[in-house]
Design a protein around this motif. Sequence first.
Motif, short mmCIF file in Angstrom:
data_model
loop_
_atom_site.label_atom_id
_atom_site.label_comp_id
_atom_site.label_asym_id
_atom_site.label_seq_id
_atom_site.Cartn_x
_atom_site.Cartn_y
_atom_site.Cartn_z
N GLU A 123 30.94 36.49 151.06
CA GLU A 123 31.59 37.26 152.11
C GLU A 123 31.28 36.67 153.49
O GLU A 123 32.18 36.52 154.32
N ILE A 124 30.04 36.31 153.72
CA ILE A 124 29.66 35.70 155.00
C ILE A 124 30.41 34.39 155.20
O ILE A 124 30.92 34.10 156.29
N GLN A 125 30.49 33.58 154.13
CA GLN A 125 31.23 32.32 154.23
C GLN A 125 32.69 32.54 154.59
O GLN A 125 33.24 31.84 155.44
N LEU A 126 33.31 33.50 153.94
CA LEU A 126 34.72 33.76 154.21
C LEU A 126 34.95 34.21 155.65
O LEU A 126 35.98 33.91 156.25
N LEU A 127 33.97 34.92 156.20
CA LEU A 127 34.11 35.43 157.57
C LEU A 127 33.74 34.39 158.63
O LEU A 127 34.32 34.40 159.71
N LYS A 128 32.79 33.51 158.33
CA LYS A 128 32.24 32.65 159.37
C LYS A 128 32.53 31.16 159.23
O LYS A 128 32.39 30.42 160.20
N SER A 129 32.90 30.71 158.04
CA SER A 129 33.01 29.27 157.81
C SER A 129 34.45 28.79 157.84
O SER A 129 35.37 29.50 157.44
N THR A 130 34.61 27.55 158.26
CA THR A 130 35.92 26.90 158.14
C THR A 130 36.09 26.45 156.69
O THR A 130 35.10 26.34 155.94
#
Length: 183
Positions: free
Chosen positions: A133-140
Amino acid sequence: MIEIDKTVFSKYPINNYAEIWDKIKLIHFTKKTVLPKDILCFLQKGTIRKSLIGLSNECTENISIDFYFEGDIFTAKTENEEERQFNYEPISDGVVGYVEMNIVRKLFLESKLCSTTQKVFLEERLREKTIREIQLLKSTPEEMYLYLLKNKPHFIQNVPLKYLSSYIGITPQALSRIRKRIN
């Protein structure tokens, strides 16, 4: 007849003599196999894709949510409307053991070891989902691909690019451009 290889699941605290092993039914699957629903799965060999079905967007009709590999334990349930939207699709040949969820629930109530295993399983899945979830929100998309390359190379090695691009949230063409840039 093939038997379940308990050593494949050693990351989970399941006693080799636990009652659940006697309840497992094995399926040899191919890409065309439809897996049963409302089950706890023990993936002994192969790869299975979890996707969200029935979507209509420009990237894909089915979005890859997760992938399961050798040694993974996961549930494939259809108890409510949200869970019925998920599809569990083999993307390679393999072997999966399964136990029906009504039997699993009974074992959880009767056995402390099953309860401990359930806790470990749920904590691990929650940790993985939080990271995702963090990756989907913060990562390209490129950062997500680099994360998979470094931390989950088995995704890159075992998942077709069309499913991997869906998992990252981009088109296969965009993933090809990212891969070309990185290499």
